[in-house]
Write a protein that holds these residues in place. Structure first.
Motif, PDB file in Angstrom:
ATOM      1  N   GLU A 173       0.586  -1.377   0.069  1.00  0.00           N
ATOM      2  CA  GLU A 173      -0.284   0.170   0.493  1.00  0.00           C
ATOM      3  C   GLU A 173       0.744   1.553   0.163  1.00  0.00           C
ATOM      4  N   ASP A 174       2.173   1.326   0.773  1.00  0.00           N
ATOM      5  CA  ASP A 174       2.940   2.798   1.214  1.00  0.00           C
ATOM      6  C   ASP A 174       3.520   2.747  -0.298  1.00  0.00           C
ATOM      7  N   GLN A 175       3.990   1.663  -0.783  1.00  0.00           N
ATOM      8  CA  GLN A 175       4.670   1.699  -1.720  1.00  0.00           C
ATOM      9  C   GLN A 175       3.828   2.213  -3.062  1.00  0.00           C
ATOM     10  N   VAL A 176       2.874   2.158  -3.139  1.00  0.00           N
ATOM     11  CA  VAL A 176       1.543   2.038  -4.553  1.00  0.00           C
ATOM     12  C   VAL A 176       1.650   3.735  -4.009  1.00  0.00           C
ATOM     13  N   PHE A 177       1.009   3.437  -3.138  1.00  0.00           N
ATOM     14  CA  PHE A 177       0.798   5.336  -2.874  1.00  0.00           C
ATOM     15  C   PHE A 177       1.799   6.061  -2.558  1.00  0.00           C
ATOM     16  N   SER A 178       3.342   6.210  -2.084  1.00  0.00           N
ATOM     17  CA  SER A 178       4.358   6.668  -3.169  1.00  0.00           C
ATOM     18  C   SER A 178       4.875   6.999  -4.733  1.00  0.00           C
ATOM     19  N   ARG A 179       4.273   6.165  -5.243  1.00  0.00           N
ATOM     20  CA  ARG A 179       4.653   6.466  -6.514  1.00  0.00           C
ATOM     21  C   ARG A 179       3.117   7.626  -6.964  1.00  0.00           C
TER      22      ARG A 179
END
Ligand code: ADP
Length: 194
Positions: A173-179
């Motif tokens: 979730e965090d990775q996708v959000f930072s993208r």
């Protein structure tokens, strides 16, 4: 740069769109407008609209454009939206809805359209696990099929206007959000939140 953002988030059913919308709300103070949530709330409350759309949702079909547009138009006119900005989720889903949205927003316009990319195999797996009432196998495949035939052309239409940023939706979730946040800042969209 304005003080709010007007966004649309696209992604196949099960792409994590709802989760990422919630993160956008939290970080940027945007208002989340999900046509699916509004329709499901009407079904729960057994409103006239709810009774009308229930069989459509349970078979995975699309609600007609006029009904959806009336819902959205009502909501976009409210002053909180103008002050806080918004992220649309589940709308627009057809070219007619897209053209109407662009007209509704005039003289303003969308700032960006995020296309959360997750492949069909992966989303099918995810949806079988989450088990929402309209996630029965047949309704899932119907909704995924409608996504390809109706929504993919809509994304293309916005892409031709230079609005689309495609973001890889596989990862935490965090990775996708930072993208997503990077994609927005690449477009000069970084809104300070209080
Ligand atoms: P999903 O993305 O998993 O299909 P949504 O919550 O976006 O879920 O929508 C659930 C259902 O609500 C859709 O399958 C469709 O029947 C109806 N719906 C939601 N938004 C729209 C729309 N913009 N146009 C037509 N039907 C819609």
């Amino acid at each position: 740069m304005g003080s709010t953002m007007s966004l649309v988030l696209f992604g196949r059913q099960g792409s994590g769109k709802g989760t990422q919308c919630a993160r956008l709300v939290e970080k940027f103070g945007l208002i989340h407008l999900s046509t699916g949530d509004i329709l499901r709330e009407n079904i729960r409350n057994k409103t006239e609209l709810g009774l009308f759309v229930e069989p459509i949702l349970s078979r995975g079909g699309l609600v007609d454009d006029a009904t959806i547009l009336a819902l959205i138009e009502d909501r976009l006119e409210k002053s909180d939206i103008k002050e806080s900005g918004f992220v649309l989720d589940g709308f627009p889903r057809t070219l007619a809805q897209s053209e109407s949205l662009v007209k509704m927003l005039e003289p303003s316009s969308l700032d960006a359209v995020i296309n959360l990319e997750v492949g069909i195999e992966e989303v099918t797996k995810r949806m079988e696990l989450r088990g929402r009432s309209d996630d029965a196998a047949e309704a899932i495949s119907q909704r995924l099929q409608l996504y390809e035939t109706q929504t993919v052309p809509v994304i293309k239409w916005f892409d031709e206007k230079g609005l689309v940023a495609t973001v890889d939706g596989v990862g935490s979730e965090d990775q996708v959000f930072s993208r997503i946040v990077s994609a927005l800042s690449e477009r000069g969209l970084e809104v300070a939140v209080s």
